[in-house]
Design an enzyme around this catalytic site. Structure first.
Site, PDB file in Angstrom:
ATOM      1  N   GLU A 117       0.891  -1.047   0.166  1.00 59.11           N
ATOM      2  CA  GLU A 117       0.430   0.083  -0.022  1.00 59.11           C
ATOM      3  C   GLU A 117       1.013   0.778   0.177  1.00 59.11           C
ATOM      4  O   GLU A 117       0.274   2.298   0.197  1.00 59.11           O
ATOM      5  CB  GLU A 117      -0.575  -0.302   1.329  1.00 59.11           C
ATOM      6  CG  GLU A 117      -1.928  -0.789   1.470  1.00 59.11           C
ATOM      7  CD  GLU A 117      -3.424  -1.304   0.043  1.00 59.11           C
ATOM      8  OE1 GLU A 117      -3.130   0.498  -0.589  1.00 59.11           O
ATOM      9  OE2 GLU A 117      -2.826  -2.179  -0.791  1.00 59.11           O
ATOM     10  N   ASP A 170      16.520  15.801 -28.108  1.00 59.85           N
ATOM     11  CA  ASP A 170      14.740  15.418 -27.070  1.00 59.85           C
ATOM     12  C   ASP A 170      13.868  15.930 -27.533  1.00 59.85           C
ATOM     13  O   ASP A 170      14.360  17.324 -26.684  1.00 59.85           O
ATOM     14  CB  ASP A 170      15.791  14.177 -26.284  1.00 59.85           C
ATOM     15  CG  ASP A 170      16.417  12.920 -26.346  1.00 59.85           C
ATOM     16  OD1 ASP A 170      16.111  12.361 -27.465  1.00 59.85           O
ATOM     17  OD2 ASP A 170      16.903  12.649 -25.559  1.00 59.85           O
TER      18      ASP A 170
HETATM   19  N1  SAH Z   1      -2.007   3.003  -2.628  1.00 63.42           N
HETATM   20  C1  SAH Z   1      -0.791   3.890  -3.020  1.00 63.42           C
HETATM   21  C2  SAH Z   1      -0.143   2.855  -5.016  1.00 63.42           C
HETATM   22  C3  SAH Z   1       0.486   2.265  -3.861  1.00 63.42           C
HETATM   23  S1  SAH Z   1       1.936   1.552  -5.438  1.00 63.42           S
HETATM   24  C4  SAH Z   1      -2.061   5.048  -3.834  1.00 63.42           C
HETATM   25  O1  SAH Z   1      -3.072   4.419  -4.076  1.00 63.42           O
HETATM   26  O2  SAH Z   1      -1.758   6.517  -3.908  1.00 63.42           O
HETATM   27  C5  SAH Z   1       2.775   1.158  -4.500  1.00 63.42           C
HETATM   28  C6  SAH Z   1       3.957   1.665  -4.244  1.00 63.42           C
HETATM   29  O3  SAH Z   1       4.632   1.497  -5.926  1.00 63.42           O
HETATM   30  C7  SAH Z   1       4.092   3.084  -3.824  1.00 63.42           C
HETATM   31  O4  SAH Z   1       4.531   3.141  -2.311  1.00 63.42           O
HETATM   32  C8  SAH Z   1       5.547   3.725  -4.987  1.00 63.42           C
HETATM   33  O5  SAH Z   1       6.488   3.431  -4.076  1.00 63.42           O
HETATM   34  C9  SAH Z   1       5.239   3.241  -5.799  1.00 63.42           C
HETATM   35  N2  SAH Z   1       4.433   3.970  -6.695  1.00 63.42           N
HETATM   36  C10 SAH Z   1       3.029   2.888  -8.071  1.00 63.42           C
HETATM   37  N3  SAH Z   1       3.245   3.899  -8.627  1.00 63.42           N
HETATM   38  C11 SAH Z   1       3.727   5.355  -8.841  1.00 63.42           C
HETATM   39  C12 SAH Z   1       3.695   6.218  -9.901  1.00 63.42           C
HETATM   40  N4  SAH Z   1       2.572   6.787 -10.316  1.00 63.42           N
HETATM   41  N5  SAH Z   1       4.939   6.847  -9.407  1.00 63.42           N
HETATM   42  C13 SAH Z   1       5.827   6.862  -8.923  1.00 63.42           C
HETATM   43  N6  SAH Z   1       5.737   5.532  -7.454  1.00 63.42           N
HETATM   44  C14 SAH Z   1       4.318   4.582  -7.456  1.00 63.42           C
END
Ligand code: SAH
Length: 239
Positions: A117, A170
């Site tokens: 999460e 780029d």
């Molecule tokens: N519950 C969180 C999502 C967790 S996903 C929410 O809804 O915001 C698990 C991990 O993936 C996150 O802690 C982050 O480190 C990474 N992650 C997921 N999507 C991302 C994004 N768009 N940009 C950067 N990190 C991301």
């Protein structure tokens, strides 16, 4: 030179993403200093636990604060200089070329990769982390986002991309989108390459490319056009 550190529970996944292509070659030639760290190596319990249930209930696990804290402290000490900490998060600021350019000028950047999460909120304040996102979608972990940011920054380190002109041309570097590219054969499945590109007339080619780039930027990304409601992001412009 900027140094790169990544803290993750999947170091092999990050190493694999750094092994090939432009970044892999630059790393092998010693142009990039990148270290990938296993988060579990910063735990002290027998089972190397990095997650726990969420306070307040709800589905899914949350990554514990202490292993990330120890990782940051240890790596900062090892690097012996200022290191900017980036927590990958969909709730972070949207990463873009200007952010890559700024980070390329840094002494060091350290990425924290979340899973499940996400990471215990208290980490952000405790280590002075910035939160950065790669876009408005959710992936399963911070590893791919960290790789995206590292690759974008690495391209800007002198010598990493063989011919520096390709970086200058780029998309986004010059403010807008790139011009279209073609290679041999000149006639392919009844589709011809724009005549001017075969002319050998460098000034005309330059002009054609500038026009196509401007046209595409206006059509597809009007938000990038400098002056468009004051939002265009020219190179080096204040954000
Ligand atoms: N519950 C969180 C999502 C967790 S996903 C929410 O809804 O915001 C698990 C991990 O993936 C996150 O802690 C982050 O480190 C990474 N992650 C997921 N999507 C991302 C994004 N768009 N940009 C950067 N990190 C991301």
């Amino acid at each position: 030179m900027v140094t790169f550190d990544v803290v993750t529970i999947f170091p092999a996944m990050v190493e694999a993403g750094l092994a090939e292509g432009v970044v892999g070659r630059a790393r092998a030639r010693g142009l990039l200093d990148i270290a990938v760290h296993d988060l579990r190596g910063f735990t002290t319990d027998r089972h190397h636990v990095v997650d726990d249930v969420a306070f307040g209930g709800g589905p899914g696990m949350v990554m514990k604060a202490e292993p990330f804290y120890v990782a940051v402290e240890t790596i900062r000490q090892r690097r012996g200089g200022p290191v900017r900490v980036v927590l990958t998060s969909p709730a972070g600021r949207r990463f873009d070329q200007a952010a890559a350019e700024a980070m390329a000028q840094d002494d060091g950047v350290l990425w924290l990769c979340g899973r499940y999460e996400g990471v215990d909120e208290r980490v952000v304040d405790a280590v002075g982390a910035e939160e950065w996102s790669v876009g408005d979608y959710v992936v399963s972990g911070g590893e791919l986002p960290a790789l995206v940011m590292i690759d974008a920054i690495a391209r800007l380190v002198p010598g990493v991309v063989g011919d520096e002109r390709s970086v200058e041309n780029d998309s986004f570097s010059a403010g807008g989108l790139d011009y279209p590219h073609y290679t041999r054969p000149a006639l392919w499945r009844d589709r011809a390459v724009p005549e001017v590109l075969l002319s050998g007339h460098h000034a005309a080619i330059e002009q054609w490319r500038r026009e196509r780039a401007a046209e595409r930027t206006r059509a597809r990304r009007p938000d990038l056009v400098v002056g468009a409601s004051g939002r265009g992001k020219g190179k080096g412009e204040e954000r």
